[in-house]
Design a protein around this motif. Structure first.
Motif: not given
Ligand SMILES: [Zn+2]
Lengths: 342, 228
Positions: A56-57, A60, A63, A94, A97-98, A101-102, A104, A330-333, B36-37, B41, B73, B77-78, B81, B213
């Protein structure tokens, strides 16, 4: 439903479900415009396997780099994109999610539709870079995380008709490799070693109940470990190459037979093999022989497209996009995800 | 300068839009995580409400940690990006420094902390100097017992700010120098994040900007220990 596969579409795919950070641009679901992959294999090797937090780290860290490479090499701009397709699952949460969210953030920033993709469908659609899919088809998806037989009646329609009840085939490769002291990832190492050996040891084949298309590899894995243990206790010298060849023989025999039964059952016009284990030379050659005998066309993607990449996610995402699949912000992994919902 | 501030480093999710002169909008929740969700939004909704297009932003400021690895993260990340793809500036701010802003005007030291399990906390020490909150002791991962022992040597009142008093409040109250923050002071404000983010220098390399971290992944720590 009917998918108009002739419409021209340009999709950016993003994949971070395990240990590859990847982005790619695909045209029409069949032409790779760019394909950037940052592999973490070297990072996880010292741990003997993928460590989710470490993966996961690194996602990030990589990406934006892979997205930049994919966009720069594609020859297109953000305005030319029809959609962004991202692996929603299954995979390491984890890590997923990267990417999610990236994707999105990018979809929002450029006001581009977002298409969720099931990772396994990506592996299947990697075949579309080689040849057009013919339906109905049977796809065998084999990797470190999956062993699944998928029946497809048309584009974007998936039915799992066989799955592993315990370990994935690739997992068995990794564990057996570790037992005989081979480095991670074990699959390619076993393949290499087996070339110098003979399948002299009769390891078990788990056929399960009559007619079952499910798999089980934990028994085989234990049998190999027990064999090594017993031989060592008796003071016998181990022939690692023969062990590797015999193990590989057992895995490929089960994979090939069950795939052929499935193909005959649904009158498949095509057999697809995908996922990391489809890089295995024994699985490839046995599958080719069996498919040839039955006169069913076989498609296996080139080695570079067997492992995780984002071009395959964009290819599957193209079908999802044409089917009208959309995700909102709102898409989630999801670590677990049913392929039938895609 | 139009600034978007994002904080999902802990239980609180905060988003704010501000300029040097004005807070245009702020959104804070302190309940369920599910960042995350909800984060993307929330960003879209707030920007729409304050009538700012993503392209009209000049800078994105993000809480860089310490905090929940997953939460960090998502926010980072958001932020990365968006900053990268829109070609905007990116600024990272300590998550503890954001909370410390709520201790402004306290006569003494300000000690924000987040629970880090196994008796540990992510903690830093701040104070107000010439009208601004400055760092006295760097953010760190520390056993709370050791941290309290260190703070008790300073002979000054210490304002503790944390969302984790359920767990640590009782222990803190046994120390005479400890003052516990009010509920409103314990919640980091994204508008404060925006304000301090405006004053800081943007990162030079957005690609390799990572969460702070303050702790190695467990497997990495074990591997390193084995090498010695
Ligand atoms: Zn895969």
């Amino acid at each position: 439903m009917n998918v108009d596969v002739k419409k021209k579409t340009m999709i950016l795919g993003i994949e971070t479900s395990c240990d590859e950070t990847a982005a790619a641009v695909v045209e029409n679901g069949t032409v790779i415009r760019s394909n950037a992959v940052a592999s973490q294999i070297d990072i996880h090797r010292r741990f003997g396997g993928v460590v989710p937090e470490v993966a996961s780290r690194h996602h990030v860290d990589q990406i934006t780099l892979v997205c930049e490479e994919a966009m720069n090499n594609s020859g297109i701009s953000w305005d030319d994109l029809d959609a962004i397709a991202v692996t929603q699952g299954p995979g390491l949460i984890g890590a997923l999610l990267v990417g999610v969210n990236g994707a999105k953030a990018l979809a929002y920033a450029h006001q581009v539709p977002l298409v969720p993709v099931h990772h396994i469908t990506g592996h299947i659609y990697a075949n579309r870079f080689v040849q057009e899919l013919e339906f109905p088809l049977i796809a065998l998806v084999v990797s470190g995380g999956h062993t699944e037989l998928v029946h497809m009646k048309e584009h974007g329609s998936y039915e799992v008709i066989g799955t592993t009840r315990d370990d994935a085939a690739g997992e068995a490769f990794d564990k057996v490799a570790r037992t005989i002291g081979l480095p991670y990832p074990g699959g390619p190492e076993i393949d290499k070693l087996a070339k110098g050996g003979q399948p002299t040891i009769n390891f078990p084949r788990a056929w399960l109940e009559e007619g079952s298309l499910d798999f089980s590899f934990s028994g085989l894995k234990s049998a190999v470990i027990n064999y090594i243990h017993n031989e060592q206790q008796r003071g016998h010298e181990l022939n690692h190459a023969d062990i590797a060849a015999s193990f590989q023989e057992s895995v490929s025999e089960v994979l090939v037979k069950k795939t052929m039964i499935a193909a005959e059952r649904v009158h498949a016009k095509q057999i697809l093999v995908a996922g990391g284990v489809s890089a295995n030379s024994k699985v490839r050659s046995e599958m080719e022989r069996a498919a040839n005998t039955r006169g069913i066309p076989l498609s296996i993607p080139p080695l570079s497209l067997c492992t995780d990449n984002a071009a395959m996610i964009a290819a599957s995402g193209t079908i999802g996009f044409l089917k009208g699949m959309r995700a909102d912000l709102s898409l989630n992994g999801k670590a677990n995800l049913a392929i039938e919902d895609f | 300068m139009n600034v978007l501030a994002i904080d999902t480093s802990n239980l609180v999710m905060g988003v704010a839009v501000a300029t040097e002169q004005k807070v245009l909008g702020e959104l804070t929740t302190n309940s369920k995580k599910n960042h995350s969700e909800r984060l993307m939004p929330a960003i879209a909704e707030l920007l729409e409400k304050v009538a700012i297009q993503p392209i009209d932003l000049d800078r994105i400021v993000v809480a860089e940690g310490p905090g929940s690895y997953t939460g960090l993260r998502i926010g980072v990340t958001i932020a990365k990006l968006m900053a990268w793809t829109l070609k905007k500036e990116l600024v990272g701010v300590s998550s503890l420094e954001i909370v410390a802003q709520n201790g402004r005007y306290f006569d003494g030291l300000i000690a924000p902390f987040f629970d880090a399990r196994r008796g540990q906390v992510f903690a830093g020490l701040y104070e107000m100097k010439d009208g601004a909150i400055v760092q006295v002791v760097p953010d760190q991962l520390v056993l709370i017992k050791d941290w309290l022992a260190e703070l008790s040597k300073l002979n000054k009142p210490v304002l503790f700010l944390s969302n984790d008093f359920d767990k640590w409040g009782e222990l803190l109250r046994t120390y005479p120098f400890a003052v516990l923050g009010e509920s409103t002071q314990n919640v980091p404000r994204a508008a404060e994040l925006a304000r301090i983010g405006i004053q800081k220098k943007p990162v030079l390399d957005i690609h390799h900007f990572l969460p702070a971290y303050l702790r190695l992944a467990e497997a990495e720590a074990k591997w390193l220990a084995k090498q010695e």
